[in-house]
Design a protein around this motif. Sequence first.
Motif, mmCIF file in Angstrom:
data_model
loop_
_atom_site.group_PDB
_atom_site.id
_atom_site.type_symbol
_atom_site.label_atom_id
_atom_site.label_comp_id
_atom_site.label_asym_id
_atom_site.label_seq_id
_atom_site.Cartn_x
_atom_site.Cartn_y
_atom_site.Cartn_z
ATOM 1 N N ARG A 114 0.840 -1.206 0.000
ATOM 2 C CA ARG A 114 0.000 0.000 0.000
ATOM 3 C C ARG A 114 0.873 1.252 0.000
ATOM 4 N NH1 ARG A 114 -4.956 1.862 0.902
ATOM 5 N NH2 ARG A 114 -5.809 -0.201 1.337
ATOM 6 N N ALA A 115 1.885 1.293 0.854
ATOM 7 C CA ALA A 115 2.747 2.473 0.944
ATOM 8 C C ALA A 115 3.469 2.737 -0.375
ATOM 9 C CB ALA A 115 3.750 2.302 2.087
ATOM 10 N N CYS A 116 3.991 1.687 -1.001
ATOM 11 C CA CYS A 116 4.673 1.852 -2.288
ATOM 12 C C CYS A 116 3.692 2.315 -3.364
ATOM 13 C CB CYS A 116 5.334 0.543 -2.721
ATOM 14 S SG CYS A 116 6.780 0.066 -1.761
ATOM 15 N N LEU A 121 1.208 6.410 -6.951
ATOM 16 C CA LEU A 121 0.039 7.174 -7.377
ATOM 17 C C LEU A 121 0.243 8.672 -7.160
ATOM 18 C CD1 LEU A 121 -2.863 4.868 -6.137
ATOM 19 C CD2 LEU A 121 -1.877 5.048 -8.446
ATOM 20 N N ALA A 122 0.891 9.058 -6.077
ATOM 21 C CA ALA A 122 1.197 10.474 -5.838
ATOM 22 C C ALA A 122 2.133 11.001 -6.926
ATOM 23 C CB ALA A 122 1.814 10.662 -4.453
ATOM 24 N N TRP A 123 3.098 10.187 -7.321
ATOM 25 C CA TRP A 123 4.023 10.573 -8.399
ATOM 26 C C TRP A 123 3.235 10.812 -9.691
ATOM 27 C CZ3 TRP A 123 5.619 9.012 -13.199
ATOM 28 C CH2 TRP A 123 6.854 9.475 -13.649
ATOM 29 N N ARG A 131 -5.272 9.030 -16.493
ATOM 30 C CA ARG A 131 -5.766 7.685 -16.213
ATOM 31 C C ARG A 131 -4.572 6.815 -15.850
ATOM 32 N NH1 ARG A 131 -8.038 5.054 -21.119
ATOM 33 N NH2 ARG A 131 -6.370 3.543 -21.075
ATOM 34 N N ILE A 132 -4.800 5.903 -14.913
ATOM 35 C CA ILE A 132 -3.762 4.960 -14.505
ATOM 36 C C ILE A 132 -4.374 3.580 -14.599
ATOM 37 C CG2 ILE A 132 -2.199 4.241 -12.678
ATOM 38 C CD1 ILE A 132 -2.549 7.147 -11.543
ATOM 39 N N ASP A 133 -3.745 2.714 -15.351
ATOM 40 C CA ASP A 133 -4.248 1.365 -15.570
ATOM 41 C C ASP A 133 -3.389 0.346 -14.837
ATOM 42 O OD1 ASP A 133 -6.215 2.270 -17.368
ATOM 43 O OD2 ASP A 133 -4.822 2.142 -19.059
ATOM 44 N N LEU A 134 -4.037 -0.755 -14.451
ATOM 45 C CA LEU A 134 -3.308 -1.905 -13.932
ATOM 46 C C LEU A 134 -4.154 -3.150 -14.120
ATOM 47 C CD1 LEU A 134 -4.660 -2.939 -11.052
ATOM 48 C CD2 LEU A 134 -3.360 -1.072 -10.120
ATOM 49 N N TYR A 144 -6.279 -2.322 -4.540
ATOM 50 C CA TYR A 144 -6.399 -1.360 -5.637
ATOM 51 C C TYR A 144 -7.758 -0.678 -5.632
ATOM 52 C CZ TYR A 144 -2.382 -4.157 -6.886
ATOM 53 O OH TYR A 144 -1.206 -4.818 -6.842
ATOM 54 N N ARG A 145 -8.807 -1.407 -5.319
ATOM 55 C CA ARG A 145 -10.136 -0.788 -5.226
ATOM 56 C C ARG A 145 -10.163 0.252 -4.106
ATOM 57 N NH1 ARG A 145 -13.902 -2.695 -8.511
ATOM 58 N NH2 ARG A 145 -13.649 -4.759 -9.427
#
Length: 162
Positions: A114-116, A121-123, A131-134, A144-145
């Motif tokens: 979670r921390a990583c 996500l902050a970066w 948009r960010i996909d995974l 992730y949810r």
Amino acid sequence: MTDVRPAVPADAPELVRLRNLMFEAMPSMAALAGPGPWQATAEQILRERLAVPAEDLTMPVFVVDAPGRPGRLAACAVGTLEQRLPGPGSPDGRFGSVFNICTDPDHRLRGYARACTEALLAWFDERRAGRIDLHASSGGEALYRSLGFGEYSTALSRRRSY
């Protein structure tokens, strides 16, 4: 509080080790995990991509060091930032992909992934990725949810194995 830091080129071997652990945990990839030429190539790419100046970075990697184990990583989150042409839904044209989140089995359930991921996500947010996909494993889906990810349809994909 978990100490998360950006990865450096010297972390490349450990990042490849964690990547292999991720593959071992994926039912569709477990048989392919293990030693192979992909590891040397991955290590080389990581060393090169992590050596660029911060303002030119397109492969952000955030890590947590294994407590009491110098040189060993407990967890990582790896992504890429892609510059596409802007459009109405993405006025800056920046898209992120997250493709490697893994915690060493000896360090799970401590909030490291979670921390990583939050640092990654902050970066992306700082760079205005629209948009960010995974692709989530069943084990990571709840995490992730909880971080705001949901379904997004991609109509077609083409895959080749070389």
